[in-house]
Each structure stands twice: as structure tokens, then as C-alpha cells.
Design a protein around this motif. Structure first.
Motif, mmCIF file in Angstrom:
data_model
loop_
_atom_site.group_PDB
_atom_site.id
_atom_site.type_symbol
_atom_site.label_atom_id
_atom_site.label_comp_id
_atom_site.label_asym_id
_atom_site.label_seq_id
_atom_site.Cartn_x
_atom_site.Cartn_y
_atom_site.Cartn_z
ATOM 1 N N LEU A 122 0.489 -0.760 0.082
ATOM 2 C CA LEU A 122 -0.492 -0.008 -0.084
ATOM 3 C C LEU A 122 0.702 1.432 0.018
ATOM 4 C CD1 LEU A 122 -2.848 -1.155 2.185
ATOM 5 C CD2 LEU A 122 -2.651 -0.895 -0.234
ATOM 6 N N PRO A 123 0.633 2.246 -1.012
ATOM 7 C CA PRO A 123 1.724 3.709 -0.924
ATOM 8 C C PRO A 123 0.848 4.180 0.186
ATOM 9 C CG PRO A 123 -0.295 3.314 -2.520
ATOM 10 C CD PRO A 123 -0.378 1.928 -2.246
ATOM 11 N N TYR A 124 1.503 5.408 0.143
ATOM 12 C CA TYR A 124 1.334 6.824 0.841
ATOM 13 C C TYR A 124 0.250 7.325 -0.172
ATOM 14 C CZ TYR A 124 4.444 6.557 4.985
ATOM 15 O OH TYR A 124 5.132 6.663 5.747
ATOM 16 N N THR A 125 -0.619 8.079 0.407
ATOM 17 C CA THR A 125 -1.033 8.646 -0.024
ATOM 18 C C THR A 125 -2.031 10.058 0.192
ATOM 19 O OG1 THR A 125 -3.772 7.964 0.557
ATOM 20 C CG2 THR A 125 -2.554 6.643 -0.932
ATOM 21 N N PHE A 126 -2.178 10.870 -1.253
ATOM 22 C CA PHE A 126 -2.789 12.193 -1.397
ATOM 23 C C PHE A 126 -3.843 13.006 -0.994
ATOM 24 C CE2 PHE A 126 1.395 13.070 -0.769
ATOM 25 C CZ PHE A 126 1.658 13.425 0.281
ATOM 26 N N SER A 127 -5.787 13.404 -0.523
ATOM 27 C CA SER A 127 -6.676 13.580 -0.848
ATOM 28 C C SER A 127 -6.636 15.528 -1.324
ATOM 29 C CB SER A 127 -7.631 13.190 -0.028
ATOM 30 O OG SER A 127 -7.743 11.545 0.811
ATOM 31 N N ILE A 128 -7.192 15.207 -2.378
ATOM 32 C CA ILE A 128 -6.916 17.249 -2.638
ATOM 33 C C ILE A 128 -8.518 17.489 -2.489
ATOM 34 C CG2 ILE A 128 -6.619 17.993 -4.280
ATOM 35 C CD1 ILE A 128 -4.211 16.065 -5.191
ATOM 36 N N ARG A 129 -8.790 18.491 -2.087
ATOM 37 C CA ARG A 129 -9.673 19.602 -1.513
ATOM 38 C C ARG A 129 -10.166 20.792 -2.943
ATOM 39 N NH1 ARG A 129 -12.563 21.261 3.832
ATOM 40 N NH2 ARG A 129 -13.939 21.714 1.575
ATOM 41 N N LEU A 130 -10.432 20.454 -3.968
ATOM 42 C CA LEU A 130 -10.514 22.152 -5.104
ATOM 43 C C LEU A 130 -11.015 23.239 -4.557
ATOM 44 C CD1 LEU A 130 -10.138 20.227 -8.336
ATOM 45 C CD2 LEU A 130 -7.976 20.946 -6.723
ATOM 46 N N SER A 131 -11.105 24.548 -4.601
ATOM 47 C CA SER A 131 -11.671 25.359 -5.322
ATOM 48 C C SER A 131 -13.229 26.083 -6.077
ATOM 49 C CB SER A 131 -10.931 26.296 -5.417
ATOM 50 O OG SER A 131 -10.429 27.275 -6.415
ATOM 51 N N ASP A 132 -12.627 24.311 -6.731
ATOM 52 C CA ASP A 132 -13.390 24.863 -8.255
ATOM 53 C C ASP A 132 -13.605 23.128 -8.640
ATOM 54 O OD1 ASP A 132 -15.051 24.930 -10.202
ATOM 55 O OD2 ASP A 132 -13.766 27.103 -11.544
ATOM 56 N N PRO A 133 -14.184 22.771 -9.354
ATOM 57 C CA PRO A 133 -14.252 21.231 -9.857
ATOM 58 C C PRO A 133 -13.686 21.226 -11.404
ATOM 59 C CG PRO A 133 -15.694 21.791 -9.914
ATOM 60 C CD PRO A 133 -15.535 23.014 -8.912
ATOM 61 N N ALA A 134 -14.241 22.506 -12.508
ATOM 62 C CA ALA A 134 -14.034 22.609 -13.707
ATOM 63 C C ALA A 134 -12.276 22.487 -13.672
ATOM 64 C CB ALA A 134 -14.539 23.834 -13.826
ATOM 65 N N MET A 135 -11.585 22.780 -12.343
ATOM 66 C CA MET A 135 -10.113 22.403 -12.786
ATOM 67 C C MET A 135 -9.481 21.678 -12.268
ATOM 68 S SD MET A 135 -9.235 26.070 -13.505
ATOM 69 C CE MET A 135 -7.860 25.482 -13.658
ATOM 70 N N ALA A 136 -9.852 20.813 -12.161
ATOM 71 C CA ALA A 136 -9.974 18.945 -11.942
ATOM 72 C C ALA A 136 -8.865 18.978 -12.667
ATOM 73 C CB ALA A 136 -11.387 18.014 -11.202
ATOM 74 N N ASN A 137 -9.700 18.430 -13.751
ATOM 75 C CA ASN A 137 -7.972 18.414 -15.246
ATOM 76 C C ASN A 137 -7.174 18.349 -15.009
ATOM 77 O OD1 ASN A 137 -10.156 16.173 -15.764
ATOM 78 N ND2 ASN A 137 -10.975 17.487 -17.387
ATOM 79 N N ASP A 138 -6.878 20.046 -15.058
ATOM 80 C CA ASP A 138 -4.881 20.564 -15.379
ATOM 81 C C ASP A 138 -4.721 20.220 -13.788
ATOM 82 O OD1 ASP A 138 -6.345 22.058 -17.700
ATOM 83 O OD2 ASP A 138 -6.912 23.627 -16.740
ATOM 84 N N VAL A 139 -5.169 20.038 -13.108
ATOM 85 C CA VAL A 139 -4.714 19.917 -11.271
ATOM 86 C C VAL A 139 -4.364 18.700 -11.099
ATOM 87 C CG1 VAL A 139 -4.935 19.644 -8.952
ATOM 88 C CG2 VAL A 139 -6.186 21.408 -10.083
ATOM 89 N N CYS A 140 -4.813 17.855 -11.966
ATOM 90 C CA CYS A 140 -4.766 16.234 -11.786
ATOM 91 C C CYS A 140 -3.445 16.130 -13.208
ATOM 92 C CB CYS A 140 -5.454 15.562 -12.512
ATOM 93 S SG CYS A 140 -7.032 15.089 -11.157
ATOM 94 N N ALA A 141 -3.582 16.435 -14.614
ATOM 95 C CA ALA A 141 -2.368 16.630 -14.946
ATOM 96 C C ALA A 141 -0.667 17.310 -14.439
ATOM 97 C CB ALA A 141 -2.736 16.985 -16.936
ATOM 98 N N GLU A 142 -1.484 18.128 -14.123
ATOM 99 C CA GLU A 142 0.715 18.505 -13.076
ATOM 100 C C GLU A 142 0.051 17.905 -12.308
ATOM 101 O OE1 GLU A 142 1.246 22.878 -10.015
ATOM 102 O OE2 GLU A 142 -0.503 22.492 -11.569
ATOM 103 N N VAL A 143 -0.167 17.499 -11.469
ATOM 104 C CA VAL A 143 0.398 16.498 -10.241
ATOM 105 C C VAL A 143 0.973 15.152 -10.093
ATOM 106 C CG1 VAL A 143 -0.981 15.457 -7.878
ATOM 107 C CG2 VAL A 143 -1.733 17.793 -8.443
#
Length: 298
Positions: A122-143
Motif C-alpha cells: 500500500l502506498p502513501y496517498t494524498f486526498s485533495i480538495r479543490l476550490s473549483d471542480p472545473a480545474m480538476a483536469n488541469d490540477v490532475c495533469a500537473e500533479v
């Protein structure tokens, strides 16, 4: 219009309210009912947007680190996530915490994981909360490009739904307010028309003695504005009292931090008062002005 004429027009507006009590009561009741609907819808839309905002700020996005990643890599990813302006909260979970969560989800079948080596698989994980769900794809691509990150998981359908739902709530609120405003404007203009007709002979005399169009028209506009303001304050008091009663009963069984918690009465009441007073003044004044201009040739 001179200052004296302006003051006289205001006095005439108050006199008009007193001289025609039945028309005044009908106008107040009509505007008040429309503003009560507006106030109720405002409170509903605020709570709908509040719930959607909370839900959209907690989308199903998980960052999975590589197995056996170093502490430096985890620290690097944590710092990068915290520095991202679109991310409002980051929660790190260790392999042991993820293991315990898995066992909890299995319930009575959790014993099958008793000998599981979670540090190995099992790995370490990070749960993320976004200010705007519309930014999810951009954030995921960067992370996904960060050193030590194995993959970034998100439910794209959920993210799309949250984005669309937020837009629908905002558009519905704007359209509903516009429709209610037009209806109220139409009704009050017809109410004022009755008042104008009842004073037709008085207006004729004013025209004969040289009164200007604005001098004749302004008392009606003032009268409409006063009626609108009184209606707004009354409707505000009613909707606030009803909402507070609903809030007290509902929140007695709901955690204030829950996604479904209602906005407090105090956080809504003053904004609603401003909105209703402004709407009442506009509806009363403009509705009266339109009625006077359309039905009496001044």
C-alpha cells in the motif's frame, strides 16, 4: 425639479397612500407576496449553492505515491500541493491508515486482511480538495508530473456533474429572479393604474394650472417606492422568521460541519434585506412610473 417641488412631491406621495387605502393595501399585498417568493427562492438558492460548493470542494481525487517512496519525495509533493492555488486542502494518509480504512470498509470480512503486509503493498496517498471542480483536469495533469507520484485518480463523471450542477443553480437563480421581477412589475403597474384613474380629475386640474409632466408624475413614483419599501420590509420579516424556524428544527439533527448543513439565519438575513428593499423600491417606483406614463397623458 426644484428642492421645494421635490419635497412637495414626496408629501403628495404619502398623501396618496393615505387617501386611497384600498389601493395601497392591494399594492402592498401584491408586492409583498412577490417579494416573499423572491426571498424564499433567494434562501433556497443560497443553500443550494452552499451545498454544491461544499460538494465541489471535495471531489474524489486521490494522489497515489510510488511504493517505498522516500520521505523527501512525500515532502516535496505535499509542499507542491499546498502551494497550488486551486487546492484548498491536502490530507496525507499513510499505508497503515489506508489499510485500516480498507478493513473498516470490509466490515465483518476484515479478518482476511489480518496478515496483510500493508507497508509492502500500500502506498502513501494524498486526498485533495479543490476550490473549483472545473480545474480538476488541469490540477490532475500537473500533479501527475511530480516526482514520486505513481498516479492521480479522479471520477471524471462526478467532476463534470458538479461543474454542470453549479452552473445550473446559478442560471436558475438569475432567470427566476428576472421572471419574478417582471411579473411583480406588471402587477404593480396595473395597481397604480387604478390609483391614477381615480385621480384623473385632480390631474386635469394640475395640468390646467401649468404643472409639468415630472411634477405630476413624481408623486406616483414616490408613492410606489414607499409602498415597495414597506412591502420589502414586511416580506423580509416574514421570510426571516419562517426560515429561522425551519433552520432551528432542521439543524437540531444535523452537524453544522456537514455538507447538508443550512446557512445560518444571521448570514442570510441582512443580505436578503438589502436585496428585497432594492427590489421593492425598483418595482414600486418603476411600476408606478410606467403606469402613469402609459395610462395618463401628462
Amino acid at each position: 425639479m426644484s428642492g421645494r417641488a421635490f419635497i412637495n412631491s414626496i408629501k403628495e406621495g404619502f398623501r396618496g397612500i393615505i387617501r386611497h387605502p384600498l389601493v395601497t393595501i392591494a399594492s402592498i399585498t401584491t408586492i409583498m407576496l412577490m417579494l416573499i417568493i423572491m426571498g424564499a427562492f433567494y434562501m433556497f438558492s443560497v443553500n443550494a449553492r452552499r451545498i454544491m460548493t461544499k460538494l465541489s470542494q471535495r471531489p474524489p481525487i486521490e494522489v497515489y505515491m510510488q511504493l517505498q517512496c522516500s520521505e523527501d519525495e512525500r515532502t516535496f509533493v505535499m509542499n507542491k500541493l499546498k502551494a497550488n492555488a486551486d487546492i484548498i486542502e491536502v490530507t496525507q494518509s499513510s499505508p497503515e491508515e489506508n489499510y485500516n480504512n480498507f478493513k473498516a470498509n470490509l466490515g465483518s470480512s476484515s479478518s482476511i486482511l489480518d496478515d496483510f503486509d500493508y507497508n509492502m503493498y500500500l502506498p502513501y496517498t494524498f486526498s485533495i480538495r479543490l476550490s473549483d471542480p472545473a480545474m480538476a483536469n488541469d490540477v490532475c495533469a500537473e500533479v501527475a508530473t511530480y516526482t514520486g507520484v505513481s498516479k492521480v485518480s479522479q471520477e471524471s463523471n462526478v467532476m463534470t456533474f458538479l461543474t454542470k450542477a453549479s452552473r445550473i443553480v446559478n442560471i436558475t437563480t438569475a432567470v427566476s429572479f428576472f421572471v419574478l421581477f417582471i411579473i411583480a412589475l406588471f402587477i404593480i403597474s396595473n395597481m397604480v393604474r387604478i390609483s391614477v384613474y381615480s385621480r384623473a380629475s385632480e390631474i386635469e386640474i394640475m395640468k390646467f394650472v401649468g404643472a409639468t409632466n415630472n411634477y405630476i408624475r413624481f408623486p406616483y413614483i414616490t408613492e410606489g417606492a414607499i409602498v415597495g419599501m414597506f412591502s420589502a420590509i414586511t416580506s423580509w420579516a416574514i421570510t426571516t422568521a419562517v426560515y429561522h424556524s425551519v433552520y432551528v428544527k432542521t439543524m437540531s439533527t444535523i452537524d453544522p460541519t456537514s455538507f447538508y448543513a443550512l446557512a445560518s439565519t444571521r448570514s442570510l438575513m441582512w443580505h436578503e434585506l438589502v436585496i428585497l428593499v432594492v427590489m421593492g423600491l425598483i418595482i414600486g417606483a418603476i411600476g408606478s412610473g410606467i403606469s402613469v406614463r402609459q395610462y395618463i397623458k401628462v
